[in-house]
Design a protein around this motif. Structure first.
Motif, mmCIF file in Angstrom:
data_model
loop_
_atom_site.group_PDB
_atom_site.id
_atom_site.type_symbol
_atom_site.label_atom_id
_atom_site.label_comp_id
_atom_site.label_asym_id
_atom_site.label_seq_id
_atom_site.Cartn_x
_atom_site.Cartn_y
_atom_site.Cartn_z
ATOM 1 N N PRO A 84 -3.006 -1.348 -5.968
ATOM 2 C CA PRO A 84 -3.666 -1.089 -7.251
ATOM 3 C C PRO A 84 -5.179 -1.100 -7.195
ATOM 4 O O PRO A 84 -5.815 -0.579 -8.086
ATOM 5 C CB PRO A 84 -3.158 -2.226 -8.145
ATOM 6 N N GLY A 85 -5.748 -1.730 -6.175
ATOM 7 C CA GLY A 85 -7.183 -1.599 -6.003
ATOM 8 C C GLY A 85 -8.002 -2.590 -6.781
ATOM 9 O O GLY A 85 -7.477 -3.505 -7.402
ATOM 10 N N ASP A 145 3.839 1.709 -0.283
ATOM 11 C CA ASP A 145 3.160 0.461 -0.605
ATOM 12 C C ASP A 145 2.046 0.748 -1.601
ATOM 13 O O ASP A 145 1.002 1.261 -1.236
ATOM 14 C CB ASP A 145 2.585 -0.154 0.679
ATOM 15 N N PRO A 146 2.254 0.466 -2.865
ATOM 16 C CA PRO A 146 1.197 0.719 -3.839
ATOM 17 C C PRO A 146 0.062 -0.296 -3.717
ATOM 18 O O PRO A 146 0.303 -1.486 -3.506
ATOM 19 C CB PRO A 146 1.912 0.584 -5.183
ATOM 20 N N ARG A 168 -4.431 3.506 -4.668
ATOM 21 C CA ARG A 168 -3.936 4.436 -3.671
ATOM 22 C C ARG A 168 -2.513 4.026 -3.361
ATOM 23 O O ARG A 168 -2.136 2.866 -3.552
ATOM 24 C CB ARG A 168 -4.800 4.416 -2.423
ATOM 25 N N LEU A 196 4.543 -0.947 -12.156
ATOM 26 C CA LEU A 196 4.218 -0.537 -10.790
ATOM 27 C C LEU A 196 5.246 -1.028 -9.793
ATOM 28 O O LEU A 196 5.477 -0.396 -8.767
ATOM 29 C CB LEU A 196 2.835 -1.098 -10.447
ATOM 30 N N LEU A 197 5.894 -2.150 -10.098
ATOM 31 C CA LEU A 197 6.869 -2.716 -9.176
ATOM 32 C C LEU A 197 8.023 -1.752 -8.927
ATOM 33 O O LEU A 197 8.666 -1.800 -7.883
ATOM 34 C CB LEU A 197 7.387 -4.040 -9.756
ATOM 35 N N LEU A 199 6.287 -4.819 1.680
ATOM 36 C CA LEU A 199 5.707 -3.626 2.279
ATOM 37 C C LEU A 199 6.768 -2.832 3.009
ATOM 38 O O LEU A 199 6.993 -1.658 2.750
ATOM 39 C CB LEU A 199 4.592 -4.036 3.228
#
Lengths: 200, 378
Positions: B51-52, B48-49, B34, B347-348, B9
């Motif tokens: 993904p939900g 800080d992604p 978000r 995403l990383l 984070l």
């Protein structure tokens, strides 16, 4: 279909990974038909056996796929050897598989290589097991493994996913936080076998 | 190994100059992708992604259905690319059930897979256009996509989720006269997408907003384990259709599109180049396909497996390498199905790309990752 589906019979008899594990000691070393094992894959698994001896167990050797099992004490060293000497450079996925009958959770890393062209078809499967608690408190019980994030950076999100979905805590991972589940999740880790879908 | 993002984070300590922003959710589902960013003035300093949680449960549900009935729901994570999402599972199930696939079915699969890649990429491109406020680029791909959706509708009967690939082949044979219609539509489609260069890819506004933003170096692309267009835009020549061909890809001539820049522009251009390559592949496959023959090995409704086995199969989808790890304990249901999806892997790289960028560049960087929100949380 790709060639690796054509001859699944090449694998050694120890290929299964089911709950009733008969504890096969000498794995691929007792090949009945050594001629049938693909040579390139065999040479990679031989390097691992040569280096680590009986600390690693060759699970299967088939075309384009090598399966290695090791204990949680050795998994970090084995991974480092795979990266530095065998030139696998990234992890494709981190999967957790729950084996309640063995009281263990298996974590499987699928490793691949972008830089070494001879390894482009290969996927090395590195599996290790952690003890499983029947009443899990994720992060505070014995279900722990050393993290491989300092070896393969790309396992970062994969290990976080295994942590929340199966409750395996990764020692040394800088960011063991929840990733996908709702913030108020208070049930069992959902990919454990004793978490049953309603109505099933 | 330069410019490595801070671990995890790494959100900065509260500072009166720093503001925390929740960007998203970018999908009408609840809590869905978000990005929590912290900005110092105009610049992103931490990211800080998240993904939900919307579709999570695919992997769990797969443990309760047999190898055939898993087909219609395992394609849901990416409905616009449903053939490719299902593809590795089907290949794995075939190995576990020990089924041979007829030659013609392999060609039908390749054609459907390439059509789906284009359908997905056009949808993605439309959203990329509207993310940047380029309305023409929203409307053109959304309309041209219909050409290929019509083709898939002729093949499978469904416009979006086809459930067309099944263990043992494909569900139905191609309709009569399909080859001619397909060739005509694909030729027109290719002519059409070439026009996108003038309105989009050579557009100075697009270039100013995407070039040199969110640069991903070659070393980091490998280190993060990115895949697909993100990897190829950073100069790594890796496409599973060439490097580890499955089905009949080794009989076709596939060219890999690689760009060196690694910025948002390259990442948005590689999928477009890939679409033209897909048109080439479809034409080759139509030509080489056996003109008749079975497309499906008949199976029992609840087929028996050959015994305990593990299998890991991967294919090149519209977003990159898509893997499926299946553990079988010899029963008629899989013991465990794990999907290794490109959106989740790419995403990383997002925090690394965003930290140091202006907030205004966020849409062009984020969507250039070829990210499909529902796929990441499956």
């Amino acid at each position: 279909m790709s060639s690796d589906s054509e001859k699944p019979a090449v694998a050694t008899p120890e290929e299964k990974s089911t709950p009733p594990k008969p504890a096969p000691k000498p794995a691929a070393k007792t090949e009945e038909k050594p001629a049938e094992l693909p040579a390139f894959e065999k040479s990679i698994s031989d390097k691992l056996v040569e280096k680590f001896g009986d600390k690693v167990e060759v699970d299967f050797v088939k075309e384009d796929r090598i399966g290695i099992k090791t204990s949680k004490e050795n998994v970090h060293d084995v991974a480092q050897f795979i990266r530095d000497d065998l030139h696998y450079d990234h992890a494709e996925s981190v999967s957790g598989v729950d084996y309640p009958a063995d009281n263990e959770i298996e974590v499987v890393y699928h490793l691949g290589s972008y830089t070494e062209s001879s390894l482009a078809r290969q996927v090395l499967t590195l599996a290790t097991r952690a003890p499983r608690e029947s009443n899990p408190i994720p992060g505070q019980d014995s279900t722990k493994l050393p993290t491989l994030r300092d070896v393969f950076y790309s396992v970062e999100f994969g290990e976080r996913e295994v942590f929340e979905m199966l409750g395996v805590y990764f020692d040394g991972h800088p960011d063991n936080r929840r990733l996908l589940l709702p913030e108020d999740w208070a049930d069992l880790p959902p990919l454990r076998k004793d978490f049953a879908i309603k109505g099933r | 190994m330069t410019d490595i993002m801070p671990p995890g984070l790494a959100l900065k300590k509260v500072d009166e100059r720093i503001m925390t922003l929740n960007v998203g959710p970018q999908h009408p589902g609840s809590g869905h992708m978000r990005i929590v960013v912290q900005i110092d003035g105009d610049y992103i300093v931490a990211c800080d992604p998240d993904p939900g949680y919307v579709h999570r449960g695919e992997e769990k549900m797969a443990e309760y259905r047999n190898y055939i009935t898993n087909v219609p729901h395992l394609e849901r994570p990416v409905i616009h690319d449903s053939c490719n999402v299902l593809y590795p599972y089907v290949l794995g199930a075939e190995e576990i059930l020990g089924i041979e696939v007829p030659e013609r079915a392999k060609y039908v699969r390749v054609i459907c897979s390439e059509l789906n890649r284009c359908i997905y990429t056009m949808y993605w491109l439309a959203i990329y256009g509207i993310f940047l406020g380029h309305s023409t680029m929203f409307m053109w791909p959304a309309g041209d996509r219909e050409l290929l959706i019509d083709l898939m509708e002729k093949v499978s009967g469904a416009r979006v989720t086809h459930a067309h690939f099944i263990p043992g082949g494909v569900r139905n044979d191609l309709p009569a006269n399909f080859e001619d219609v397909c060739l005509r539509q694909v030729n027109y489609f290719e002519k059409r997408i070439k026009e996108y260069a003038a309105v989009f890819y050579d557009n100075p506004i697009l270039i100013s907003r995407t070039q040199d933003t969110g640069v991903l170096s070659r070393e980091n692309a490998i280190r993060y384990g990115t895949t697909g267009s993100v990897l190829r835009a950073s100069g790594v020549d890796y496409d599973l259709r060439v490097k580890a061909p499955y089905d009949v890809y080794d009989e076709l001539d596939v060219h890999t599109n690689v760009m060196k820049e690694g910025d948002s522009y390259a990442r948005s251009k590689v999928p477009w180049l890939d679409m033209m390559e897909s048109c080439n592949i479809i034409r080759q496959a139509l030509q080489k396909m056996p003109k008749s023959g079975s497309v499906r090995t008949k199976l029992k409704p609840n087929p028996k497996t050959k015994g305990p086995a593990t299998v890991y199969k991967r294919v090149e989808s519209g977003r990159g390498s898509l893997g499926c790890y299946i553990v079988s304990d010899g029963k008629t249901e899989p013991y465990r199905v794990k999907m290794s999806v490109p959106s989740f892997r790419n995403l990383l790289a997002l925090p690394n790309l965003l930290i140091g960028e202006k907030l205004g560049n966020m849409p062009s960087v984020y969507w250039s990752l070829n990210y499909w929100p529902v796929e990441a949380d499956r």
